[in-house]
Write an enzyme that holds these catalytic residues in place. Structure first.
Site, PDB file in Angstrom:
ATOM      1  N   LYS A   9       0.866  -1.164   0.160  1.00  0.00           N
ATOM      2  CA  LYS A   9      -0.129   0.022  -0.036  1.00  0.00           C
ATOM      3  C   LYS A   9       0.868   1.129   0.030  1.00  0.00           C
ATOM      4  O   LYS A   9       0.663   2.102  -0.820  1.00  0.00           O
ATOM      5  CB  LYS A   9      -0.965   0.056   1.378  1.00  0.00           C
ATOM      6  CG  LYS A   9      -2.112  -1.146   1.108  1.00  0.00           C
ATOM      7  CD  LYS A   9      -2.874  -1.167   2.378  1.00  0.00           C
ATOM      8  CE  LYS A   9      -3.852  -2.641   2.314  1.00  0.00           C
ATOM      9  NZ  LYS A   9      -4.771  -2.589   3.471  1.00  0.00           N
ATOM     10  N   GLN A  55      -4.362  -1.206   9.343  1.00  0.00           N
ATOM     11  CA  GLN A  55      -4.399  -2.427   9.146  1.00  0.00           C
ATOM     12  C   GLN A  55      -4.915  -3.638   9.966  1.00  0.00           C
ATOM     13  O   GLN A  55      -4.724  -3.673  11.280  1.00  0.00           O
ATOM     14  CB  GLN A  55      -3.231  -3.027   8.568  1.00  0.00           C
ATOM     15  CG  GLN A  55      -3.054  -4.404   7.946  1.00  0.00           C
ATOM     16  CD  GLN A  55      -3.559  -4.151   6.668  1.00  0.00           C
ATOM     17  OE1 GLN A  55      -3.577  -3.475   5.837  1.00  0.00           O
ATOM     18  NE2 GLN A  55      -4.173  -5.560   5.808  1.00  0.00           N
ATOM     19  N   ASP A  79     -10.956   3.302   4.170  1.00  0.00           N
ATOM     20  CA  ASP A  79     -11.119   2.130   4.043  1.00  0.00           C
ATOM     21  C   ASP A  79     -12.572   1.674   4.158  1.00  0.00           C
ATOM     22  O   ASP A  79     -13.162   0.743   3.881  1.00  0.00           O
ATOM     23  CB  ASP A  79     -10.775   1.232   5.251  1.00  0.00           C
ATOM     24  CG  ASP A  79      -9.622   0.374   5.110  1.00  0.00           C
ATOM     25  OD1 ASP A  79      -9.304  -0.145   3.997  1.00  0.00           O
ATOM     26  OD2 ASP A  79      -8.699   0.103   5.991  1.00  0.00           O
TER      27      ASP A  79
HETATM   28  N1  GUN Z   1      -7.256  -6.513   6.303  1.00  0.00           N
HETATM   29  C1  GUN Z   1      -7.768  -7.226   5.085  1.00  0.00           C
HETATM   30  N2  GUN Z   1      -8.262  -6.318   4.392  1.00  0.00           N
HETATM   31  C2  GUN Z   1      -8.024  -5.096   4.603  1.00  0.00           C
HETATM   32  C3  GUN Z   1      -8.675  -4.076   4.116  1.00  0.00           C
HETATM   33  O1  GUN Z   1      -9.080  -3.837   3.039  1.00  0.00           O
HETATM   34  N3  GUN Z   1      -8.073  -2.880   4.978  1.00  0.00           N
HETATM   35  C4  GUN Z   1      -7.453  -3.051   6.068  1.00  0.00           C
HETATM   36  N4  GUN Z   1      -7.344  -1.850   6.844  1.00  0.00           N
HETATM   37  N5  GUN Z   1      -7.249  -4.135   6.694  1.00  0.00           N
HETATM   38  C5  GUN Z   1      -7.520  -5.198   6.038  1.00  0.00           C
END
Ligand code: GUN
Length: 293
Positions: free
Chosen positions: A53, A97, A120
């Site tokens: 990311k 995350q 998100d």
């Molecule tokens: N863990 C698995 N998928 C995601 C996501 O799309 N965003 C975040 N923040 N954590 C995740």
């Protein structure tokens, strides 16, 4: 029928090249979209996701604040960290995350993020708006799935979509997005889950099957209608001594057999995965643009 492979990397790259131009335009106005990334602990899959990311941000000219916090971080410390980012004008989007260590309450954390920086799309305010069909930050993986379908020329309007899995991150939001009376939506949606006695009964009726169950081989060829479109959201690590890392990635779909029956299918890796990060960039740029007025 042998399925056309939906190349998520290619679709993602095409959207990212549009986004790169938008970032360049914003920079001319003195605006640099910024993403604040927080990872608590050392889950290997999470480390790999957040690194990707952050790299994606830099690749298209955005700013990212990269924060690795120890697994011992308290809930209060994490809340204070988020509050600092809520107030920081350089940060347009905040990404915590998931999953978080067990001693931290995920709901409390996600609710502490300013909904205007919730790129998100997990804050209850954004979830509520999405369900009501109002403008909101859409969660990245489901939004990526919808974009992948639309940009691959799949007709969603009037289609019967069967979603396998009811997680808050994928299953529930993708089902909600596709049932809206809107562009790239207006589908008849069925959701199957661990409480569904015979998932195949439903998937065999589907024009589009979206699988986000978190388990390899959840959907097999006998569960698919000839010519259906199959989107595999699963990412599972299975031990493989022939690989340097000691594992390989597989989805939730029995890919080799299902691809002989479907009209289109996403591979793992290289299907939905690259789209998730792309939609995160999209949301962060949207936030920067909105803040700038
Ligand atoms: N863990 C698995 N998928 C995601 C996501 O799309 N965003 C975040 N923040 N954590 C995740």
């Amino acid at each position: 029928m042998t399925a056309r492979i939906i190349d998520g990397k290619q679709v993602a790259e095409s959207i990212r090249s549009e986004l790169t131009k938008e970032v360049a335009e914003l920079k001319k106005k003195g605006i640099i979209p910024g993403l604040g990334v927080i990872l608590v602990g050392e889950n290997p899959a999470s480390i790999s996701y957040v690194t990707a990311k952050e790299k994606a941000c830099h690749d298209i000219g955005m700013f990212s604040s990269d924060n690795r916090l120890p697994a011992t971080t308290t809930q209060k410390e994490l809340l204070d960290f988020i509050e600092k980012m809520n107030k920081d004008p350089k940060i347009n989007g905040i990404l915590v995350q998931l999953p978080l260590p067990k001693h931290i309450n995920e709901k409390d954390i996600l609710t502490a993020i300013n909904p205007d920086k919730d790129v998100d799309g997990f804050h209850p305010v954004n979830v509520g708006k999405m369900v009501m069909g109002e403008k909101a930050y859409l969660p990245c993986t489901p939004h990526g799935v919808v974009q992948l379908l639309a940009r691959s020329g799949v007709k969603i309007d009037g289609a019967h979509v069967v979603v396998v899995g009811r997680s808050n991150i994928v299953g529930k939001p993708v089902a909600n997005m596709l049932l809206q009376k809107a562009k790239n939506a207006n589908a008849t949606v069925t959701i199957c889950h661990t409480g569904t006695p015979d998932i195949g009964y439903f998937t065999r009726q589907a024009d589009i099957v979206i699988v986000a169950a978190g388990r390899p081989n959840t959907v097999t060829a006998d569960m698919i209608k000839e010519g259906a479109v199959v989107i595999d959201v699963g990412v599972n690590r299975v031990p493989d001594s022939t690989k340097k890392a000691g594992f390989r990635l597989v989805g939730d779909v029995d890919y080799d057999n299902v691809k002989e029956k479907a009209s289109m299918i996403t591979p793992v890796p290289g299907g939905v995965g690259p789209m998730t990060i792309t939609m995160l960039l999209f949301n962060t740029i949207e936030s920067a643009r909105t803040t700038a007025g």
